[in-house]
Design a protein around this motif. Structure first.
Motif, PDB file in Angstrom:
ATOM      1  N   PRO A 242       0.846  -1.194   0.000  1.00  0.00           N
ATOM      2  CA  PRO A 242       0.000   0.000   0.000  1.00  0.00           C
ATOM      3  C   PRO A 242       0.885   1.250   0.000  1.00  0.00           C
ATOM      4  O   PRO A 242       2.009   1.221   0.495  1.00  0.00           O
ATOM      5  CB  PRO A 242      -0.787  -0.123   1.306  1.00  0.00           C
ATOM      6  CG  PRO A 242       0.085  -0.965   2.188  1.00  0.00           C
ATOM      7  CD  PRO A 242       0.765  -1.943   1.273  1.00  0.00           C
ATOM      8  N   THR A 243       0.372   2.339  -0.552  1.00  0.00           N
ATOM      9  CA  THR A 243       1.174   3.549  -0.703  1.00  0.00           C
ATOM     10  C   THR A 243       0.619   4.704   0.134  1.00  0.00           C
ATOM     11  O   THR A 243      -0.458   4.617   0.699  1.00  0.00           O
ATOM     12  CB  THR A 243       1.235   3.966  -2.182  1.00  0.00           C
ATOM     13  OG1 THR A 243      -0.101   4.211  -2.652  1.00  0.00           O
ATOM     14  CG2 THR A 243       1.881   2.876  -3.022  1.00  0.00           C
ATOM     15  N   GLY A 244       1.370   5.801   0.172  1.00  0.00           N
ATOM     16  CA  GLY A 244       0.953   6.974   0.929  1.00  0.00           C
ATOM     17  C   GLY A 244       1.740   7.117   2.213  1.00  0.00           C
ATOM     18  O   GLY A 244       2.728   6.413   2.449  1.00  0.00           O
ATOM     19  N   ILE A 245       1.309   8.052   3.075  1.00  0.00           N
ATOM     20  CA  ILE A 245       1.926   8.286   4.381  1.00  0.00           C
ATOM     21  C   ILE A 245       0.852   8.063   5.436  1.00  0.00           C
ATOM     22  O   ILE A 245      -0.186   8.730   5.421  1.00  0.00           O
ATOM     23  CB  ILE A 245       2.486   9.719   4.483  1.00  0.00           C
ATOM     24  CG1 ILE A 245       3.550   9.955   3.402  1.00  0.00           C
ATOM     25  CG2 ILE A 245       3.065   9.975   5.867  1.00  0.00           C
ATOM     26  CD1 ILE A 245       4.068  11.374   3.353  1.00  0.00           C
ATOM     27  N   ALA A 246       1.082   7.115   6.308  1.00  0.00           N
ATOM     28  CA  ALA A 246       0.080   6.754   7.312  1.00  0.00           C
ATOM     29  C   ALA A 246      -0.313   7.963   8.160  1.00  0.00           C
ATOM     30  O   ALA A 246       0.544   8.681   8.674  1.00  0.00           O
ATOM     31  CB  ALA A 246       0.622   5.647   8.212  1.00  0.00           C
TER      32      ALA A 246
END
Length: 279
Positions: A242-246
């Protein structure tokens, strides 16, 4: 007026951008790494991209002026690496590859500094806040991105190296489309070639929100530089994280445009408060 509008649109690179977005949108439906990505995220990327392209048309002029000034001070093309004279296609391809390998070295370090230096990270994180990476993420950059590229990419490349011009036609189009390819939402693995060429899987690792993938796979074209400087992560078979910034996201164009500036202002205020406490 119509001719002026056409010239403006062409100058932004919109025809090439649209062609790549349409082509990869079709391919991504065929073999997606992430199923059912939301359309609103896609259209947010398009809006951020449009602002970035408009700003880049201005920063391009600033970049040219800065390169000219630097050249007047220290000279241009101090290292002559030209060798593709005449119409030999093989030499032209080799010259193009050499140019990309050298540019990728400087891009690697600029990109790595974007993750290390807080000021640069503040604007680069817009690119990483994308939770649904796909071809539309390729130009999802902050509108100040090209300004920061001038001292890290444009000036050193122009001052240090004299290279053969990039081959036109198919090769040039391939390099232009590479950014869209590596960001594409594709369950596509390069197998034994993974260590030689960047691809969607290797670059998805760079965008991963998992701790083990942080600050890995910075190069755009050739993982060579990540291998040499020990930031390479070789994806396992079927590994598409999964991608992005938590815990963080942007949902509007305004938020994306102002976020780095807000961070910089907050940091400056924090610095002043700390300085006052010391005094």
């Amino acid at each position: 007026m119509w001719e002026t509008l056409v010239t403006f649109i062409s100058g932004l690179g919109l025809p090439v951008t649209i062609a790549n977005l349409v082509a990869f949108a079709v391919v991504e439906r065929w073999m997606p790494a992430e199923l059912e990505q939301p359309l609103n995220a896609y259209f947010l990327n398009i809006r951020i991209t449009l602002l970035y392209l408009i700003a880049s048309s201005y920063w391009g002029g600033v970049s040219a002026a800065a390169v000219t000034k630097a050249g007047a001070l220290v000279g241009m093309g101090l290292i002559d690496l030209r060798f593709a004279s005449g119409s030999n296609i093989g030499l032209q391809v080799a010259a193009g590859l050499l140019g990309v390998i050298i540019a990728d070295f400087f891009y690697y370090w600029f990109h790595r500094f974007q993750h290390i230096i807080p000021m640069l990270w503040a604007q680069h994180k817009i690119h990483h806040l994308d939770e649904h990476v796909n071809a539309s993420s390729a130009s999802r950059h902050h509108w100040l991105e090209e300004l920061f590229r001038i001292p890290f990419l444009a000036i050193p490349l122009a001052v240090l190296f004299k290279l053969d011009p990039m081959p036109a036609g198919v090769i040039g189009m391939l390099f232009t489309s590479w950014g869209y390819f590596i960001h594409a939402n594709l369950r596509f693995e390069l197998g034994p070639l993974t260590r030689f060429f960047g691809g969607p899987q290797v670059h998805r690792i760079h965008h991963s929100r998992l701790d083990k993938h942080f600050d890995r796979n910075f190069a755009a074209f050739f993982p060579l530089w990540d291998i040499v400087f020990k930031t390479y992560y070789h994806p396992q078979r079927g590994e598409f994280p999964p991608t992005g910034i938590a815990g963080e996201r942007v949902s509007t164009l305004r938020h994306a445009a102002l976020l780095p500036i807000q961070i910089w202002i907050k940091n400056v205020r924090t610095w002043f408060r700390s300085a006052q406490e010391v005094l």
